[in-house]
Design a protein around this motif. Structure first.
Motif, mmCIF file in Angstrom:
data_model
loop_
_atom_site.group_PDB
_atom_site.id
_atom_site.type_symbol
_atom_site.label_atom_id
_atom_site.label_comp_id
_atom_site.label_asym_id
_atom_site.label_seq_id
_atom_site.Cartn_x
_atom_site.Cartn_y
_atom_site.Cartn_z
ATOM 1 N N VAL A 150 87.623 15.866 65.801
ATOM 2 C CA VAL A 150 88.601 16.945 65.932
ATOM 3 C C VAL A 150 89.599 16.551 67.009
ATOM 4 O O VAL A 150 89.237 16.411 68.185
ATOM 5 C CB VAL A 150 87.907 18.273 66.291
ATOM 6 C CG1 VAL A 150 88.948 19.387 66.448
ATOM 7 C CG2 VAL A 150 86.883 18.642 65.226
ATOM 8 N N ILE A 167 93.843 19.687 62.132
ATOM 9 C CA ILE A 167 93.543 21.036 62.610
ATOM 10 C C ILE A 167 94.860 21.764 62.848
ATOM 11 O O ILE A 167 95.665 21.361 63.681
ATOM 12 C CB ILE A 167 92.719 20.994 63.914
ATOM 13 C CG1 ILE A 167 91.484 20.094 63.744
ATOM 14 C CG2 ILE A 167 92.322 22.396 64.339
ATOM 15 C CD1 ILE A 167 90.559 20.516 62.634
ATOM 16 N N VAL A 172 86.826 23.578 60.038
ATOM 17 C CA VAL A 172 85.870 22.530 60.406
ATOM 18 C C VAL A 172 84.474 22.899 59.932
ATOM 19 O O VAL A 172 83.717 22.051 59.438
ATOM 20 C CB VAL A 172 85.897 22.275 61.926
ATOM 21 C CG1 VAL A 172 84.817 21.268 62.321
ATOM 22 C CG2 VAL A 172 87.269 21.769 62.360
#
Length: 273
Positions: free
Chosen positions: A100, A139, A150
């Protein structure tokens, strides 16, 4: 590239360019080996390592065979299309790593083979040679919506997942650390220069003794390392011999953990618990 299932015990992964990516020097280590200070030198670790500083690493640090197994994909969930870079086959993987990114990034950051000293290339190679899969989603926001996206990726697979969150991406790790559906699917979390959150010590992840790896630069001006070390200490205080480690890069900046984290050591620690 598939292999036997991973077991929750001592684990040794097949290596990839281990000598080049090993920590360059240990300045100090706690008696229980949970807190380590690593020597970092900008001239050595950026200017002598890269052909173009912070843009392109020397070719000896990368292996482009991963290109054959890499692609851009789209996962549909929550009424949204989640773009991600993908290496390997998630459906049949022994384990998976989901990276991420932080603010201003997208899937291209986690898939770039030449930036950050080639460390993403090494991570992808390590994952593939050990029968895993690597996912680097874009993201859109670091709130509940981003966390839901996620989560959807985590729940879409079957293999244990290492969730690696960098910088502001740690907000996603913090949110999912309290999700009772997500925790059983995780092998561990890695926080790279992450935003500190003392709530982690009270989270479902901590109660489940989910393995945690923290890596941080001592000169990080975005999130001071002392604040993240306080989170680490609070998590460790929740139970005896809690499986958490902290690697501090002496004189490292905010981006240093992405460049310098030893992924073989990190994955062996998180997957071997």
């Amino acid at each position: 590239m598939a292999g036997p299932p991973l077991h929750a015990q001592a684990l040794e992964l097949k290596g990839h360019k281990d000598r080049l990516f090993a920590y360059p020097g240990i300045l100090s280590m706690s008696e229980d080996q949970a807190f380590t200070v690593v020597a970092y030198d900008k001239m050595r670790d950026i200017h002598k390592r890269d052909i173009e500083p912070e843009r392109r690493v020397q070719s000896s640090y990368v292996s482009m065979r991963v290109k054959r197994y890499s692609r851009v994909a789209v996962h549909e969930a929550n009424g949204r299309s989640i773009e991600l870079g993908l290496a390997g086959e998630y459906a049949s993987a022994r384990f998976a790593v989901i990276f991420v990114h932080g603010r201003g990034g997208d899937q291209r950051l986690g898939m770039n083979d030449y930036t950050f000293g080639g460390n993403f290339n090494r991570l992808k190679n390590l994952v593939l040679v050990n029968g895993g899969a690597y996912l680097a989603p874009t993201i859109r926001s670091f709130d509940d919506t981003g966390a839901a996206d996620v989560k959807a990726l985590i729940m879409a697979g079957r293999a244990p997942v290492v969730l690696a969150c960098a910088s502001m991406g740690a907000f996603i790790c913090s949110k999912l650390a309290d999700d009772p559906e997500v925790i059983p699917r995780l092998a561990g979390m890695a926080l790279l220069g992450g935003a500190p959150d003392m709530g982690l010590a009270r989270s479902a992840a901590a109660k489940a003794r989910l393995p945690l790896m923290f890596t941080h630069g001592s000169l990080d001006t975005v999130y001071p390392w002392e604040s993240q070390k306080a989170v680490f200490d609070a998590v460790r205080a929740t139970s005896a011999a809690y499986p958490a480690r902290f690697v501090l890069f002496d004189t490292g900046s905010h981006g240093t953990p992405i460049r310098m984290t030893d992924w073989k050591q990190t994955l062996e620690f998180l997957l071997g618990r």
